[in-house]
Design an enzyme around this catalytic site. Structure first.
Site, PDB file in Angstrom:
ATOM      1  CE  LYS A 132      22.096 -10.996  86.823  1.00 11.60           C
ATOM      2  NZ  LYS A 132      20.478 -10.565  86.748  1.00 11.60           N
ATOM      3  CG  HIS A 137      -2.426  -1.421  76.124  1.00 14.43           C
ATOM      4  ND1 HIS A 137      -2.790  -0.299  76.512  1.00 14.43           N
ATOM      5  CD2 HIS A 137      -2.987  -1.691  74.924  1.00 14.43           C
ATOM      6  CE1 HIS A 137      -3.662   0.403  75.750  1.00 14.43           C
ATOM      7  NE2 HIS A 137      -3.996  -0.502  74.724  1.00 14.43           N
ATOM      8  CB  SER A 183      26.765 -10.937  87.663  1.00 13.62           C
ATOM      9  OG  SER A 183      26.795 -11.012  89.116  1.00 13.62           O
ATOM     10  CD  GLU A 209      20.606  -3.352  82.242  1.00 15.01           C
ATOM     11  OE1 GLU A 209      21.329  -2.769  83.073  1.00 15.01           O
ATOM     12  OE2 GLU A 209      20.077  -4.221  82.103  1.00 15.01           O
TER      13      GLU A 209
END
Ligand code: ARG
Length: 458
Positions: A283, A156, A277, A290
């Site tokens: 970043k 979980h 970024s 992804e």
């Protein structure tokens, strides 16, 4: 417009119709397999005295010339042909004249395209398998290097019990191993040659289908000419296997994205596998993971698309089936790219062992082991569960971990606890006592690693 038919037509094809119908823009991808299939066909025709030896030699030489020129880049496959089959045949006739017109004897584009697509995917299955093997090598190396890199195991997405990174990576090893087995199954099932099935009902020529199959390294021939030209099961199976590979890559990607986040910092992706970024200078984003996760949808889409295309097609060949190509090619290329990039990404990422171990120490991942300690001292498990539940509540109130409780505090909750409780719930004990096969303990993991090393040898 260069097409293989037209005799019974009195009008030119409308240009929009021609464009809509044409497949050259994508079936050019298997020009090599188309030529390879034609060469085998011609050898068989000559063996059966349907072509003369001289015609065979002329055609083979012509086909070899086309292949060579395409590979060299001196012959371009252009949109002026309807499909790759027309391109090859028209070029052959240009080169060798009348003999070239005999190439298509005893063959239809229906069995031809069925063959080409099989030859193409068969090659690709082997390539994907090799890429998966490379990925497994990387995973196994990570397993060997991280037998005592402790980390929390989750259920979980809540900390559950301590494991090691070797154990976590080992779960993916099993998944990708099954993926390879699936590809092997598909290869074996699809490896029957459809050529010689004609348009749908075989041919009237005395073809030797077994011989063609042998020349093309098939295990045999397909057994029903209608099915031969109408079967795309092997593509559906392949797309299903590719979808499963992507699902596995996507789950692993998801975990890496979580682990690479500022909050977790279990891993740090290499600069070469991260992106920045345009606005936020601090970043460093896990775009590769992804994208792998994102492209999974596209591969699932191919599977659903082909299943849907096939569901209403009456026997035998119908043009709907031309739709099998672009989506299969796209899925294959996507999966190959994803495996290769993913392999590079996990092969170069840095593991932050202190963070992982620290995280395993917090969050009561050793609570089950504290209960087991009580069970080993004669307390029934259900009672032990209750006692440790109270310990955890006490720790949460005091904002400490189980290891930080004093023996007096333990004994205030249950007198069964003795000094050896600290040893019993140490991270090391929690992991190392799990020695059954498949568990994270070093001994069990080492045996699994050894088995998997053996597996990677063949
Ligand atoms: N381009 C076609 C395909 O991909 C080749 C077979 C064409 N056959 C036909 N009867 N038009 O399916």
């Amino acid at each position: 417009m260069a097409q293989l038919w037209g005799g019974r037509f009195t009008k030119e094809t409308d240009q929009l119709v021609y464009n809509f119908n044409a497949s050259i823009s994508f079936d050019r991808k298997f020009y090599r397999q188309d030529i390879q299939g034609s060469m085998a066909h011609v050898r068989m025709l000559a063996k059966q005295n349907i072509l003369t030896e001289e015609e065979k030699e002329q055609i083979l030489e012509g086909l070899a010339g086309i292949l060579e020129d395409v590979e060299k880049g001196t012959l371009e496959i252009t949109d002026e042909y309807e499909d790759i089959h027309s391109f090859v045949e028209a070029n052959l006739i240009d080169r060798i004249g009348d003999a070239g017109k005999k190439l298509h004897t005893g063959r239809s584009r229906n069995d031809q395209v069925a063959l080409d697509m099989k030859l193409y995917t068969r090659d690709e299955v082997l390539e994907i398998d090799a890429l998966l093997k490379g990925l497994l090598e990387t995973i196994l190396r990570l397993m060997e290097e991280n037998l005592d890199t402790y980390m929390p195991g989750f259920t979980h997405l809540q900390k559950a019990q301590p494991i090691t990174f070797a154990h976590h990576a080992g779960a993916y090893f099993e998944m990708f191993k099954r993926d390879r087995q699936r590809l092997g199954d598909i290869y074996r099932r699809m490896n029957l040659c459809p050529l010689g099935s004609g348009a749908l009902a075989g041919t009237t020529y005395p073809l030797d289908r077994e011989y063609t199959a042998e020349l093309l390294n098939f295990d045999g021939t397909t057994l029903n000419s209608m099915d031969s030209v109408a079967d795309r099961d092997y593509l559906i199976e392949l797309l299903s296997a590719l979808s499963t590979i992507m699902m596995h890559l996507s789950r692993f990607s998801e975990e890496i994205i979580i682990w690479n986040s500022n909050e977790y910092q279990f891993v740090e992706l290499d600069d070469a596998y991260s992106t920045g970024s345009s606005i936020m200078p601090q970043k460093k984003n896990p775009d590769i993971a992804e994208l792998v996760r994102g492209k999974t949808g596209r591969v699932y889409g191919a599977l659903i698309s082909l299943l849907t295309t096939m569901k209403g097609i009456p026997l035998a060949y119908n043009k709907d089936m031309q739709e099998d190509k672009e989506l299969t090619f796209d899925a294959i290329d996507t999966v190959k790219g994803c495996i290769a990039l993913f392999n590079g990404m996990i092969g170069t990422m840095k593991l932050n062992r202190e963070r992982m171990e620290g995280s395993a120490k917090n969050g009561f991942t050793n609570a089950t082991d504290a209960a087991d300690y009580l069970v080993n001292h004669g307390i029934p498990f259900r009672d032990a569960h209750g006692i440790v539940g109270r310990l955890v509540l006490y720790c949460i109130e005091k904002n400490i971990s189980l290891d930080e409780m004093t023996l007096e505090e333990y004994q205030a909750i249950s007198p069964v606890f003795q000094e050896d409780i600290y040893e019993a719930i140490s991270l090391k004990t929690c992991v190392e006592k799990r020695t059954t096969i498949g568990a994270p303990g070093r001994e069990a993991m080492s045996r699994v690693i050894e088995k998997n090393r053996e597996y990677l040898k063949d």
